[in-house]
Write a protein that holds these residues in place. Structure first.
Motif, PDB file in Angstrom:
ATOM      1  N   THR A  41      33.145 -76.790 -42.457  1.00  0.00           N
ATOM      2  CA  THR A  41      32.247 -77.085 -41.339  1.00  0.00           C
ATOM      3  C   THR A  41      31.006 -76.209 -41.403  1.00  0.00           C
ATOM      4  OG1 THR A  41      33.441 -75.533 -39.916  1.00  0.00           O
ATOM      5  CG2 THR A  41      34.076 -77.841 -39.777  1.00  0.00           C
ATOM      6  N   GLN A  42      31.172 -74.950 -41.852  1.00  0.00           N
ATOM      7  CA  GLN A  42      30.004 -74.077 -41.986  1.00  0.00           C
ATOM      8  C   GLN A  42      29.080 -74.578 -43.087  1.00  0.00           C
ATOM      9  OE1 GLN A  42      31.659 -70.212 -42.715  1.00  0.00           O
ATOM     10  NE2 GLN A  42      31.299 -69.534 -40.621  1.00  0.00           N
ATOM     11  N   SER A  43      29.665 -75.065 -44.185  1.00  0.00           N
ATOM     12  CA  SER A  43      28.830 -75.491 -45.314  1.00  0.00           C
ATOM     13  C   SER A  43      27.951 -76.677 -44.934  1.00  0.00           C
ATOM     14  CB  SER A  43      29.681 -75.809 -46.534  1.00  0.00           C
ATOM     15  OG  SER A  43      30.437 -76.974 -46.329  1.00  0.00           O
ATOM     16  N   THR A  44      28.462 -77.599 -44.123  1.00  0.00           N
ATOM     17  CA  THR A  44      27.609 -78.726 -43.708  1.00  0.00           C
ATOM     18  C   THR A  44      26.491 -78.235 -42.797  1.00  0.00           C
ATOM     19  OG1 THR A  44      29.146 -79.216 -41.908  1.00  0.00           O
ATOM     20  CG2 THR A  44      29.404 -80.482 -43.934  1.00  0.00           C
ATOM     21  N   LYS A  88      23.926 -76.571 -45.021  1.00  0.00           N
ATOM     22  CA  LYS A  88      23.131 -77.569 -45.739  1.00  0.00           C
ATOM     23  C   LYS A  88      22.054 -78.168 -44.839  1.00  0.00           C
ATOM     24  CE  LYS A  88      26.349 -78.949 -49.338  1.00  0.00           C
ATOM     25  NZ  LYS A  88      27.131 -80.027 -49.924  1.00  0.00           N
ATOM     26  N   GLU A  89      22.426 -78.456 -43.600  1.00  0.00           N
ATOM     27  CA  GLU A  89      21.436 -78.990 -42.661  1.00  0.00           C
ATOM     28  C   GLU A  89      20.316 -77.980 -42.426  1.00  0.00           C
ATOM     29  OE1 GLU A  89      21.301 -82.102 -41.579  1.00  0.00           O
ATOM     30  OE2 GLU A  89      23.084 -82.439 -42.802  1.00  0.00           O
ATOM     31  N   LYS A 135      16.328 -78.428 -43.216  1.00  0.00           N
ATOM     32  CA  LYS A 135      15.330 -78.204 -42.177  1.00  0.00           C
ATOM     33  C   LYS A 135      14.264 -77.208 -42.649  1.00  0.00           C
ATOM     34  CE  LYS A 135      17.517 -77.609 -38.407  1.00  0.00           C
ATOM     35  NZ  LYS A 135      18.205 -76.902 -37.330  1.00  0.00           N
ATOM     36  N   LEU A 136      14.729 -76.095 -43.263  1.00  0.00           N
ATOM     37  CA  LEU A 136      13.795 -75.068 -43.732  1.00  0.00           C
ATOM     38  C   LEU A 136      12.940 -75.583 -44.892  1.00  0.00           C
ATOM     39  CD1 LEU A 136      16.114 -71.942 -43.586  1.00  0.00           C
ATOM     40  CD2 LEU A 136      14.184 -72.439 -42.084  1.00  0.00           C
ATOM     41  N   ILE A 171      24.929 -68.535 -50.778  1.00  0.00           N
ATOM     42  CA  ILE A 171      25.105 -69.953 -50.434  1.00  0.00           C
ATOM     43  C   ILE A 171      26.124 -70.584 -51.380  1.00  0.00           C
ATOM     44  CG2 ILE A 171      23.969 -72.200 -50.341  1.00  0.00           C
ATOM     45  CD1 ILE A 171      22.817 -69.252 -48.629  1.00  0.00           C
ATOM     46  N   LYS A 172      26.092 -70.153 -52.649  1.00  0.00           N
ATOM     47  CA  LYS A 172      26.986 -70.733 -53.658  1.00  0.00           C
ATOM     48  C   LYS A 172      28.452 -70.522 -53.299  1.00  0.00           C
ATOM     49  CE  LYS A 172      27.803 -70.992 -58.569  1.00  0.00           C
ATOM     50  NZ  LYS A 172      27.548 -70.477 -59.879  1.00  0.00           N
ATOM     51  N   HIS A 173      28.788 -69.357 -52.711  1.00  0.00           N
ATOM     52  CA  HIS A 173      30.181 -69.109 -52.332  1.00  0.00           C
ATOM     53  C   HIS A 173      30.614 -70.011 -51.180  1.00  0.00           C
ATOM     54  CE1 HIS A 173      30.228 -65.874 -55.084  1.00  0.00           C
ATOM     55  NE2 HIS A 173      29.541 -65.019 -54.343  1.00  0.00           N
ATOM     56  N   LEU A 174      29.665 -70.339 -50.313  1.00  0.00           N
ATOM     57  CA  LEU A 174      29.992 -71.140 -49.135  1.00  0.00           C
ATOM     58  C   LEU A 174      30.016 -72.634 -49.451  1.00  0.00           C
ATOM     59  CD1 LEU A 174      30.522 -70.751 -46.098  1.00  0.00           C
ATOM     60  CD2 LEU A 174      28.105 -71.109 -45.728  1.00  0.00           C
ATOM     61  N   THR A 175      28.981 -73.119 -50.149  1.00  0.00           N
ATOM     62  CA  THR A 175      28.860 -74.558 -50.385  1.00  0.00           C
ATOM     63  C   THR A 175      29.374 -74.994 -51.751  1.00  0.00           C
ATOM     64  OG1 THR A 175      26.640 -74.307 -51.269  1.00  0.00           O
ATOM     65  CG2 THR A 175      26.823 -74.724 -48.912  1.00  0.00           C
TER      66      THR A 175
END
Length: 136
Positions: free
Chosen positions: A13-16, A19-20, A24-25, A48-52
Motif C-alpha cells: 500500500t505504501q509503494s502505490t 508511486k503516485e 505528481k512530483l 525507493i528501490k527497497h519499497l517499490t
C-alpha cells in the motif's frame, strides 16, 4: 509468519502511494534525483528501490514521464551553455575556455555511451548552437 504478511501488505500500500507521489512530483517538472531527495526528506523513504522494487527513473519511464535526455547529460549541457554565455561577455577568460572544452568533451563521451545503450537516438548530436534550446 503473521507479522511478515502484515508487513508485506503495508509495503504494497505504501509503494502505490509512493508511486503516485513520484508521478505528481514529476509532473511538476522535478528530476528523478530531486524526487528522491524530497521523498527522503519529507516522506521518510530512504530507498525507493527497497519499497517499490524499481528505481524512480524506471517508474517514470513505465508511465511515460521520463525526460528525453538523461539527467546527467542534461546538467552537463546546462553547464556548457552557462559557460558559453559567460564567455560572450568575458572573451579573455582563458580558464573558462579550457573548462568549456573539458565539459563539452564529457558531453560527447556521455552521448556516445547513451547512443550505444540506445537511450539516445543514433542521429542525436550535441551542437553548441542548439544546446541552449535543449536546456530551456
Amino acid at each position: 509468519w503473521y507479522q511478515r504478511r502484515v508487513r508485506e501488505a503495508v509495503v504494497s500500500t505504501q509503494s502505490t502511494g509512493v508511486k503516485e507521489t513520484i508521478y505528481k512530483l514529476s509532473k511538476k517538472g522535478l528530476t528523478p534525483s530531486q524526487i528522491g531527495v524530497i521523498l527522503r526528506d519529507s516522506h521518510g523513504v530512504n530507498q525507493i528501490k527497497h519499497l517499490t522494487g524499481t528505481k524512480i527513473l524506471r517508474i517514470l519511464r513505465a508511465k511515460g514521464l521520463a525526460s528525453k535526455i538523461p539527467e546527467d547529460l542534461y546538467h552537463l549541457i546546462k553547464k556548457a551553455v552557462a559557460i558559453r554565455k559567460h564567455l560572450e561577455k568575458n572573451r579573455q577568460d582563458k580558464d573558462s575556455k579550457y573548462r568549456l572544452i573539458l565539459i563539452e568533451s564529457r558531453v560527447h563521451k556521455l552521448a556516445r555511451y547513451y547512443k550505444r545503450k540506445s537511450v539516445l537516438p543514433p542521429n542525436w548530436k550535441y551542437e553548441s548552437s542548439t544546446a541552449s534550446a535543449l536546456v530551456a
